[in-house]
Structures are given as structure tokens and as C-alpha cells.
Design an enzyme around this catalytic site. Structure first.
Site, mmCIF file in Angstrom:
data_model
loop_
_atom_site.group_PDB
_atom_site.id
_atom_site.type_symbol
_atom_site.label_atom_id
_atom_site.label_comp_id
_atom_site.label_asym_id
_atom_site.label_seq_id
_atom_site.Cartn_x
_atom_site.Cartn_y
_atom_site.Cartn_z
ATOM 1 N N CYS A 1 -28.191 1.715 -24.066
ATOM 2 C CA CYS A 1 -28.119 0.876 -25.253
ATOM 3 C C CYS A 1 -29.151 1.424 -26.241
ATOM 4 O O CYS A 1 -29.629 2.547 -26.066
ATOM 5 C CB CYS A 1 -28.341 -0.605 -24.936
ATOM 6 S SG CYS A 1 -30.008 -1.059 -24.398
ATOM 7 N N ASN B 1 -33.174 0.031 -24.661
ATOM 8 C CA ASN B 1 -33.331 0.009 -23.206
ATOM 9 C C ASN B 1 -34.218 -1.135 -22.730
ATOM 10 O O ASN B 1 -34.964 -1.006 -21.774
ATOM 11 C CB ASN B 1 -33.865 1.364 -22.703
ATOM 12 C CG ASN B 1 -33.749 1.547 -21.194
ATOM 13 O OD1 ASN B 1 -34.615 2.159 -20.583
ATOM 14 N ND2 ASN B 1 -32.708 1.045 -20.586
ATOM 15 N N CYS C 1 -32.690 -4.631 -23.189
ATOM 16 C CA CYS C 1 -31.799 -5.783 -23.003
ATOM 17 C C CYS C 1 -30.549 -5.405 -22.212
ATOM 18 O O CYS C 1 -30.445 -5.696 -21.023
ATOM 19 C CB CYS C 1 -31.396 -6.390 -24.355
ATOM 20 S SG CYS C 1 -32.755 -7.131 -25.290
ATOM 21 N N ARG C 2 -29.606 -4.753 -22.866
ATOM 22 C CA ARG C 2 -28.294 -4.526 -22.252
ATOM 23 C C ARG C 2 -28.296 -3.458 -21.162
ATOM 24 O O ARG C 2 -27.756 -3.688 -20.079
ATOM 25 C CB ARG C 2 -27.272 -4.167 -23.328
ATOM 26 C CG ARG C 2 -27.071 -5.294 -24.329
ATOM 27 C CD ARG C 2 -26.242 -4.856 -25.507
ATOM 28 N NE ARG C 2 -26.988 -3.895 -26.327
ATOM 29 C CZ ARG C 2 -26.471 -3.195 -27.319
ATOM 30 N NH1 ARG C 2 -25.183 -3.316 -27.608
ATOM 31 N NH2 ARG C 2 -27.213 -2.365 -28.026
ATOM 32 N N SER C 3 -28.849 -2.283 -21.442
ATOM 33 C CA SER C 3 -28.745 -1.217 -20.432
ATOM 34 C C SER C 3 -29.578 -1.487 -19.185
ATOM 35 O O SER C 3 -29.102 -1.211 -18.083
ATOM 36 C CB SER C 3 -29.034 0.165 -21.028
ATOM 37 O OG SER C 3 -30.292 0.243 -21.624
ATOM 38 N N ASP D 1 -25.478 -6.848 -28.805
ATOM 39 C CA ASP D 1 -26.920 -6.829 -28.562
ATOM 40 C C ASP D 1 -27.469 -8.250 -28.722
ATOM 41 O O ASP D 1 -27.398 -8.822 -29.808
ATOM 42 C CB ASP D 1 -27.598 -5.887 -29.553
ATOM 43 C CG ASP D 1 -29.066 -5.642 -29.234
ATOM 44 O OD1 ASP D 1 -29.634 -6.333 -28.353
ATOM 45 O OD2 ASP D 1 -29.640 -4.739 -29.858
#
Length: 172
Positions: free
Chosen positions: A12, A15, A17-19, A129
Site C-alpha cells: 500500500c 505500509n 494500514c492496509r498492507s 485507505d
């Protein structure tokens, strides 16, 4: 015959939150599957703004409630070596796909994909995000990440089964 290891990199922007959530979710799923020990899982960001930082506390909290461990992960930026070392580079959104393809050697560009190409809600192709959002946005992102990771695991399980049966090497 020795099983071939597969390396999956989730990406993301920052690095945090999402990934890292995808890394934690996929690691948890793989550890409970017959592919345990056959897949290396990592995450990175397209920017280095948060390098060395733990994931966002909201991401840690939401994931923890569902049994995923993120607290020990640390943000890092994608490096040129990641393109050679990763079999699958799984981005959370199109913006990060474009960035990755811009820095990736052309011969390896087919390794870059969207997570939700493997599963998710019909009307969503990207994991939004949640950074500037609410806890509900983090929950929604986690729902999508779980769906995508389940689909990715199913795909890799089928692929490993085919490889094992035919002695094939990865051509993806």
C-alpha cells in the site's frame, strides 16, 4: 520432491494500514492451511514516510479483535530487489499498481496485481485507505482484505496442488 516456496509481498502507500493488515491476515490464514511453511509473506509501502514504524494503532486493534497479530510488524519501502524476490506483488489500489509498474522491470510487471482481483465485494476493486477515516473504515478495509486473502490462498493452494501433481515450476 521439495515444494517450491512462494513469496507474496503486499503493498500500500505507507505500509502502516492496509498492507501490514494483509500481511497479518494472510499469514494467519496460511499458517492454518496445508501451505504452512511454503509461503513467505511480507509487506511494504510505495513511500518510505513511515519506515520503521509499527502499523497504525487502529489497524492493530481491529485486526487483533479478529485474531490477527500486527503489532510486531514494521513499515518499510518497496525496494528494487522486491521485484526479483517476490512471486506475487499484491497492491491494495490502482494508484499503487501504477507506482509499482513504473519502478518494476518490464519482464516482471505481470507479478503486480490487485488484492481484490482474488476476491471481494462485486462493486469494489480496491481496498480503500482507512488512514483518515473511522474505526468503521478500518473494519471495512479488513473485511475486504480477508475476502481477497481467502481468494489468494485458494488460488495458491490450487496452484501448489497442480505443481505437486505435475512437478511444474511457477510460470506466473
Amino acid at each position: 520432491m521439495t515444494a517450491t516456496r512462494t513469496r507474496v509481498l503486499f503493498v500500500c502507500m505507507g505500509n502502516i494500514c492496509r498492507s501490514p493488515t494483509a500481511e497479518g491476515v494472510f499469514r494467519g490464514m496460511v499458517e492454518k492451511s496445508r501451505l504452512a511453511g511454503l509461503i513467505d509473506i511480507d509487506s511494504a509501502g510505495t513511500t518510505g514516510a513511515h519506515a520503521g514504524q509499527a502499523p497504525d494503532p487502529r489497524a492493530i486493534e481491529v485486526a487483533s479483535r479478529r485474531g490477527y497479530a500486527l503489532a510486531d510488524l514494521r513499515a518499510r519501502q518497496v525496494t528494487p530487489a522486491d521485484f526479483d524476490q517476490s512471486d506475487y506483488i499484491i497492491a491494495m489500489d490502482e494508484m499503487n499498481v501504477r507506482y509499482l509498474k513504473g519502478m518494476c522491470p518490464t519482464r516482471l510487471a505481470q507479478r503486480i496485481e490487485l488484492l481484490l482481483d482474488y476476491g471481494g465485494e462485486e462493486d469494489e476493486s480496491e481496498v480503500p485507505d482507512p488512514y483518515y477515516g473511522s474505526m468503521q473504515d478500518f473494519e471495512h478495509a479488513l473485511d475486504l482484505i480477508e475476502d481477497g486473502c481467502e481468494g489468494l490462498l485458494e488460488y495458491l493452494t490450487d496452484l501448489h496442488t497442480l505443481r505437486g501433481a505435475a512437478g511444474m515450476k511457477r510460470d506466473h
